[in-house]
Write an enzyme that holds these catalytic residues in place. Structure first.
Site: not given
Length: 557
Positions: A206, A212, A267-268, A353, A384, A495
Site C-alpha cells: 500500500k 519485507e 490489507g486483509r 488480525e 490423521h 514493524k
C-alpha cells in the site's frame, strides 16, 4: 457507559448456558425431526448446515436478540455508506465498495469513489488481457511466462489463496509464484527457476514502504538487472499495486503500470482491489469480476436478510456462543477440498488480525473474550493429524467443514470418498462412539459441534461469496463485542520496533531490554560493518535469457 456483560440478553445467555451445558446435540434432533430444515439455508451457490451445534431453540432465539439489541444495523449501514467506522485511524471501511455492482454513487468525504474504482477495474482489465494474450512483451520481445507477486499479509494471502483455489481456471501458459517471507531463501528459491526475459513482478504494498516487501522487491530488481543485461527495461517487468506513486516510480515502475488503491482498503480486505491483479492474470478479468459478483451477492444478502436467516449473522452468533459462554479458545477450519488448502491461513489473518483486540472502540478494556485462535488444514489429512484431539481431547473446538459438491472429471470416486469422509467426521463429532448411552474409557464422547458449508462448485463466483461470508461474520462479531475490527496496532508496533532495531544495530545501546541487547550482540557478530539489519542479500543468478553479461558485483555492505 454500556457494558455488554451486564446487559439483559448477555445475562440470559449465561443462564441458558448453565441450563443446557449438559444437553446432547443428538437429543435436539430427536426432539425436533425438522431441525435440519430449520437450521440450514442457501445463499446463491453456498449452502450452510448449522444444525449440529450445541444450540437449543431458546439459545438461538436469545442469540438473535443479542444481535437485535446491538449496533449491528447502524454499523452495517455506516460501513456500506462510507462513514468512518475505523475510529482509531479515522477512516471509512469500504472493501464492499470494491465489489459494488450497483448504479448509484458512493460518497466519501464528499466525493463519489465509484468512478475511481471503475477506472482501476478497467486498468486491471487492459493490463491482464495484454499479458494473457501475449501483447505485453518483455524487454527483448518475448511474452510473459512467469508472474511473481511480492507482498506480505493481505497483499499475499488473499491473491495467493484465490489463485491456488481456482487453479483449474488458470491460463496454462502462465506460472504464478508468491514471495512473502523476508527470509532470503524464499525469494532465492523462486528466482533461480526463472528467466528474467519472461518474468513479470508485481510489487504489492500500500505505502511502498513495507520492510519485507521492499527488501524482496529490491532483491528481485537487482537479480533482474544483473541477469538481463544493460539493455533490460525494469519498467517492462515490474508493476505495482500501491497508493504511493512517487516511491513506485523511483523504483523504476512506469506511472501507467501503478495500480491504485486507497487508504480505506485494509490489507486483509484488499484482494478485491488492485491487490487482486494476480487473480485477474491467473483466471482472466471475467473470472476476477465473477469473484466480485459472488461477494456482491453475499453483501446484498447480508444487508437485506433478517437476522434469523442471515448467513453471516448466524455464523457470527454461533461463534460468540462458543467463545463467550462455552469457553472455546479456538476455531478449526477444515476444507475438504485440496484447492482450498490455503483458506485456513487466509481466514486466520482475517479473523485474528481483525478481532484480536482487548479494548473497545472507546479505548476501554473489555471484560470478555474476543477473537478466537483460527487454525486448520485440509481434510482428510486432518483426520490423521489433529482430529484425535478434537474427538477425545480436553479442548472444546467448534469446526467449520467446507467442501465443494461437484467432482472433477475422472476423479469422481476420490471426490465421493472425500465428501463421505467429511460427513462421517461431522456425524462422529456429534454422536461419539458410546453404545447404549454408556462410555468406556476409550470411547469418543461426541457432542462436539460443527457447521458444514457446501459450495455447489468451486467457481470464482462461489469463492467470492465464501470469502465475503467470513468477512461479514468477523464484522458482526466485532460489532457485538464493540471493538474496532479494522485497525491492527499490534502489527504496527512490531514493524516500528523492527525498524528501530534495524537502524540501530548497536549492541551497546541502552534503548532495549537486556535480552534484546544480548541477542543483538550475537546478530552483530555475523554482520560486521553493517549499519542496518536489512542488507540487500546477494541474489541467485540464472543468466537465462540475458542479453548482456551478468554483472559480477556484490551488494555493498
Amino acid at each position: 457507559m454500556f457494558q455488554l456483560t451486564r446487559s439483559v440478553t448477555w445475562q440470559a445467555l449465561t443462564r441458558l448456558h448453565d441450563q443446557t451445558r449438559h444437553d446432547r446435540i443428538s437429543d435436539y434432533f430427536a426432539a425436533d425431526p425438522q431441525r435440519y430444515d430449520k437450521m440450514s439455508l442457501r445463499v446463491g451457490g453456498l449452502f450452510l448446515d448449522y444444525s449440529k451445534h450445541h444450540i437449543s431453540p431458546a439459545v438461538l432465539d436469545t442469540l438473535l436478540e443479542l444481535a437485535d439489541h446491538s449496533a449491528l444495523v447502524q454499523r452495517r449501514a455506516q460501513m456500506f455508506s462510507g462513514d468512518i467506522i475505523n475510529v482509531t485511524e479515522n477512516r471509512p471501511v469500504l472493501h464492499t465498495a470494491l465489489r459494488n455492482l450497483g448504479e448509484g454513487p458512493l460518497m466519501v468525504d464528499g466525493q463519489d469513489v465509484m468512478p475511481e474504482i471503475q477506472r482501476t477495474r478497467e486498468q486491471i482489465q487492459r493490463f491482464s488481457e495484454a499479458v494473457r494474450s501475449g501483447e505485453w512483451k518483455g524487454y527483448d520481445g518475448q511474452r510473459i511466462k512467469d508472474v511473481v507477486n511480492i507482498g506480505i499479509g493481505g497483499s499475499d494471502l488473499g491473491p495467493n489463496m484465490a489463485c491456488r483455489a481456482l487453479l483449474k481456471y488458470r491460463q496454462s501458459d502462465l506460472n504464478f509464484h508468491f514471495v512473502s517471507n523476508v527470509d532470503g531463501t524464499h525469494i532465492q528459491k523462486v528466482l533461480r527457476r526463472l528467466d528474467p526475459a519472461t518474468t513479470l513482478f508485481i510489487v504489492s504494498t500500500k505505502t511502498f514502504s513495507t520492510q519485507e516487501t521492499l527488501l524482496n522487491a529490491k532483491t528481485a530488481r537487482r537479480w533482474f538487472v544483473d541477469n538481463a543485461g544493460e539493455d533490460a527495461d525494469v519498467g517492462a517487468h515490474f508493476v505495482a499495486a500501491s497508493t504511493n506513486k512517487r516511491a513506485a516510480m523511483d523504483f523504476g515502475i512506469r506511472e501507467e503500470n501503478i495500480f491504485e488503491f486507497w487508504a480505506w482498503v485494509g490489507g486483509r480486505y484488499s484482494m478485491w482491489s488492485s491487490i487482486g491483479l494476480p487473480i485477474a492474470l491467473a483466471v482472466g478479468f471475467e473470472g476476477f469480476m465473477a469473484m466480485l459478483e459472488g461477494a456482491y451477492e453475499m453483501d446484498q444478502h447480508f444487508l437485506t436478510a433478517p437476522n434469523a436467516s442471515n448467513m453471516p449473522v448466524l455464523m457470527a452468533l454461533i461463534g460468540i456462543w462458543y467463545i463467550n459462554f462455552h469457553g472455546a479458545e479456538t476455531q478449526a477450519i477444515v476444507p475438504y477440498d485440496q484447492a482450498l488448502h490455503q483458506l485456513p491461513a487466509f481466514l486466520q489473518q482475517l479473523d485474528m488480525e481483525s478481532n484480536g483486540k482487548s479494548v473497545d472502540i472507546f479505548g476501554q478494556p473489555v471484560d470478555y473474550k474476543t477473537g478466537p485462535i483460527v487454525w486448520g488444514q485440509t481434510g482428510s489429512n486432518g483426520q490423521h493429524a489433529f482430529f484425535q484431539l478434537l474427538h477425545q481431547g480436553t479442548r472444546y473446538v467448534p469446526i467449520d467443514f467446507i467442501a465443494s459438491l461437484k467432482p472433477e472429471p475422472g476423479v469422481e470416486d476420490h471426490h465421493f470418498a472425500l465428501l463421505t469422509n467429511m460427513l462421517a467426521q461431522a456425524n462422529a463429532f456429534m454422536e461419539g462412539s458410546a453404545k447404549g448411552g454408556e462410555l468406556d474409557p476409550y470411547s469418543c464422547p461426541g457432542n462436539r459441534p460443527s457447521s458444514t458449508l457446501l459450495l455447489d462448485e468451486l467457481t470464482p463466483r462461489n469463492l467470492g461469496a465464501l470469502i465475503a461470508l467470513y468477512e461479514h461474520k468477523v464484522f458482526v462479531q466485532g460489532v457485538i463485542w464493540n471493538i474496532n475490527s479494522f485497525d491492527q496496532w499490534g502489527v504496527q508496533l512490531g514493524k516500528r520496533i523492527a525498524g528501530e532495531i534495524s537502524s540501530r544495530l548497536d549492541a551497546q545501546s541502552q534503548d532495549f531490554d537486556a535480552s534484546t541487547q544480548g541477542l543483538l550482540m550475537r546478530v552483530r557478530e555475523h554482520f560486521p560493518g553493517h549499519a542496518s539489519a536489512t542488507p540487500e542479500p546477494a541474489a541467485p543468478r540464472s543468466g537465462r535469457g540475458a542479453k548482456g553479461k551478468a554483472s559480477s558485483r556484490t551488494p555493498s555492505r
